[in-house]
Design a protein around this motif. Structure first.
Motif, mmCIF file in Angstrom:
data_model
loop_
_atom_site.group_PDB
_atom_site.id
_atom_site.type_symbol
_atom_site.label_atom_id
_atom_site.label_comp_id
_atom_site.label_asym_id
_atom_site.label_seq_id
_atom_site.Cartn_x
_atom_site.Cartn_y
_atom_site.Cartn_z
ATOM 1 N N TYR A 158 -4.955 -1.941 5.145
ATOM 2 C CA TYR A 158 -3.791 -1.116 4.828
ATOM 3 C C TYR A 158 -4.169 0.317 4.454
ATOM 4 O O TYR A 158 -3.470 1.265 4.815
ATOM 5 C CB TYR A 158 -2.966 -1.744 3.707
ATOM 6 C CG TYR A 158 -2.310 -3.041 4.098
ATOM 7 C CD1 TYR A 158 -1.467 -3.112 5.198
ATOM 8 C CD2 TYR A 158 -2.527 -4.190 3.359
ATOM 9 C CE1 TYR A 158 -0.856 -4.307 5.563
ATOM 10 C CE2 TYR A 158 -1.916 -5.395 3.707
ATOM 11 C CZ TYR A 158 -1.093 -5.445 4.805
ATOM 12 O OH TYR A 158 -0.491 -6.624 5.153
ATOM 13 N N GLY A 159 -5.260 0.492 3.719
ATOM 14 C CA GLY A 159 -5.698 1.843 3.365
ATOM 15 C C GLY A 159 -6.007 2.662 4.606
ATOM 16 O O GLY A 159 -5.642 3.833 4.705
ATOM 17 N N ALA A 160 -6.689 2.041 5.560
ATOM 18 C CA ALA A 160 -7.007 2.737 6.808
ATOM 19 C C ALA A 160 -5.737 3.081 7.578
ATOM 20 O O ALA A 160 -5.627 4.169 8.158
ATOM 21 C CB ALA A 160 -7.940 1.878 7.661
ATOM 22 N N ALA A 178 0.861 -1.185 0.000
ATOM 23 C CA ALA A 178 0.000 0.000 0.000
ATOM 24 C C ALA A 178 0.894 1.230 0.000
ATOM 25 O O ALA A 178 1.956 1.240 0.615
ATOM 26 C CB ALA A 178 -0.920 0.006 1.219
ATOM 27 N N CYS A 179 0.447 2.259 -0.720
ATOM 28 C CA CYS A 179 1.234 3.489 -0.844
ATOM 29 C C CYS A 179 0.333 4.706 -0.674
ATOM 30 O O CYS A 179 -0.849 4.675 -1.032
ATOM 31 C CB CYS A 179 1.895 3.578 -2.216
ATOM 32 S SG CYS A 179 3.112 2.298 -2.531
ATOM 33 N N ILE A 180 0.932 5.762 -0.167
ATOM 34 C CA ILE A 180 0.241 7.035 -0.054
ATOM 35 C C ILE A 180 1.195 8.139 -0.514
ATOM 36 O O ILE A 180 2.327 8.233 -0.034
ATOM 37 C CB ILE A 180 -0.276 7.294 1.380
ATOM 38 C CG1 ILE A 180 -1.168 8.530 1.431
ATOM 39 C CG2 ILE A 180 0.864 7.359 2.388
ATOM 40 C CD1 ILE A 180 -1.994 8.646 2.700
ATOM 41 N N HIS A 200 -14.904 5.226 -2.863
ATOM 42 C CA HIS A 200 -15.800 6.175 -2.192
ATOM 43 C C HIS A 200 -16.402 5.555 -0.938
ATOM 44 O O HIS A 200 -16.490 6.220 0.113
ATOM 45 C CB HIS A 200 -16.901 6.643 -3.142
ATOM 46 C CG HIS A 200 -16.380 7.259 -4.392
ATOM 47 N ND1 HIS A 200 -17.148 7.419 -5.512
ATOM 48 C CD2 HIS A 200 -15.151 7.741 -4.724
ATOM 49 C CE1 HIS A 200 -16.432 7.970 -6.468
ATOM 50 N NE2 HIS A 200 -15.209 8.169 -6.004
ATOM 51 N N ARG A 201 -16.843 4.303 -1.024
ATOM 52 C CA ARG A 201 -17.383 3.627 0.163
ATOM 53 C C ARG A 201 -16.325 3.573 1.267
ATOM 54 O O ARG A 201 -16.629 3.792 2.449
ATOM 55 C CB ARG A 201 -17.865 2.218 -0.196
ATOM 56 C CG ARG A 201 -19.211 2.219 -0.907
ATOM 57 C CD ARG A 201 -19.791 0.811 -1.018
ATOM 58 N NE ARG A 201 -19.068 -0.023 -1.964
ATOM 59 C CZ ARG A 201 -19.284 -0.021 -3.278
ATOM 60 N NH1 ARG A 201 -20.201 0.779 -3.803
ATOM 61 N NH2 ARG A 201 -18.586 -0.798 -4.076
ATOM 62 N N PHE A 202 -15.092 3.297 0.887
ATOM 63 C CA PHE A 202 -13.998 3.264 1.858
ATOM 64 C C PHE A 202 -13.826 4.634 2.519
ATOM 65 O O PHE A 202 -13.722 4.729 3.745
ATOM 66 C CB PHE A 202 -12.695 2.825 1.174
ATOM 67 C CG PHE A 202 -11.469 3.055 1.999
ATOM 68 C CD1 PHE A 202 -11.204 2.272 3.115
ATOM 69 C CD2 PHE A 202 -10.573 4.064 1.668
ATOM 70 C CE1 PHE A 202 -10.071 2.490 3.886
ATOM 71 C CE2 PHE A 202 -9.440 4.278 2.425
ATOM 72 C CZ PHE A 202 -9.190 3.495 3.541
ATOM 73 N N TYR A 203 -13.805 5.708 1.722
ATOM 74 C CA TYR A 203 -13.609 7.043 2.285
ATOM 75 C C TYR A 203 -14.762 7.421 3.210
ATOM 76 O O TYR A 203 -14.546 8.025 4.267
ATOM 77 C CB TYR A 203 -13.431 8.092 1.178
ATOM 78 C CG TYR A 203 -12.150 7.894 0.390
ATOM 79 C CD1 TYR A 203 -10.938 7.699 1.032
ATOM 80 C CD2 TYR A 203 -12.160 7.886 -0.999
ATOM 81 C CE1 TYR A 203 -9.767 7.497 0.315
ATOM 82 C CE2 TYR A 203 -10.996 7.689 -1.721
ATOM 83 C CZ TYR A 203 -9.803 7.502 -1.060
ATOM 84 O OH TYR A 203 -8.644 7.301 -1.759
ATOM 85 N N PHE A 204 -15.974 7.052 2.854
ATOM 86 C CA PHE A 204 -17.108 7.319 3.747
ATOM 87 C C PHE A 204 -16.935 6.574 5.075
ATOM 88 O O PHE A 204 -17.187 7.130 6.143
ATOM 89 C CB PHE A 204 -18.437 6.944 3.093
ATOM 90 C CG PHE A 204 -18.886 7.907 2.027
ATOM 91 C CD1 PHE A 204 -18.881 9.282 2.230
ATOM 92 C CD2 PHE A 204 -19.333 7.432 0.808
ATOM 93 C CE1 PHE A 204 -19.299 10.170 1.255
ATOM 94 C CE2 PHE A 204 -19.764 8.309 -0.182
ATOM 95 C CZ PHE A 204 -19.747 9.680 0.043
#
Length: 142
Positions: free
Chosen positions: A90-92, A58-60, A122-126
């Motif tokens: 990982y995104g979280a 995962a990358c940011i 989008h669902r993840f960001y919500f």
């Protein structure tokens, strides 16, 4: 909990290519990613990653900015997780990390854009308590 590492060497940036390529398929190879990241670093861009089994999964990509509307903030350019390890959190981890960084620096906002077609994102960001606050407009110039 995985640790976020900043990619500071060409080898670390290049190792992130498989992850970034899933989000940015127009990038042709790791060398192009390294070149682009190095240019963007001149504007404050940084690339962070988390590993599983010794490889980035995962990358940011983010940068510090200041805007009249929000004041000092962190803008997330890129957030990507390998398809093979999606839903492992990982995104979280990446967003929690960048939010903690923003708070530690006295910034009140983490901002990002997400393509209109990316409904799973989008669902993840919500779920991460992000809100849709504006439309993003883009015009390609000829």
């Amino acid at each position: 909990m995985p640790t976020v590492t900043l990619a500071t060497t060409d080898a670390q940036i290049a190792a992130c290519f498989p992850v970034i390529h899933e989000l940015r398929p127009h990038l042709k190879d790791a060398a192009e990613l390294v070149d682009r990241v190095r240019r963007q670093e001149q504007e404050g861009f940084q690339l962070g990653y988390v590993e599983e089994a010794g490889k980035p999964v995962a990358c940011i990509g983010f940068r510090r900015q200041e805007r009249l509307v929000h004041g000092p903030l962190i803008y997330v350019d890129d957030l990507a997780t390998l398809n093979a390890v999606r839903s492992k959190g990982y995104g979280a981890v990446m967003l929690d990390w960048v939010e903690a960084l923003a708070k530690a620096e006295g910034r009140k906002v983490v901002d990002l854009d997400s393509g209109t077609q990316r409904t799973d994102a989008h669902r993840f960001y919500f779920r991460q308590r992000y809100a849709v606050t504006a439309f993003h407009f883009l015009k390609y110039l000829k």
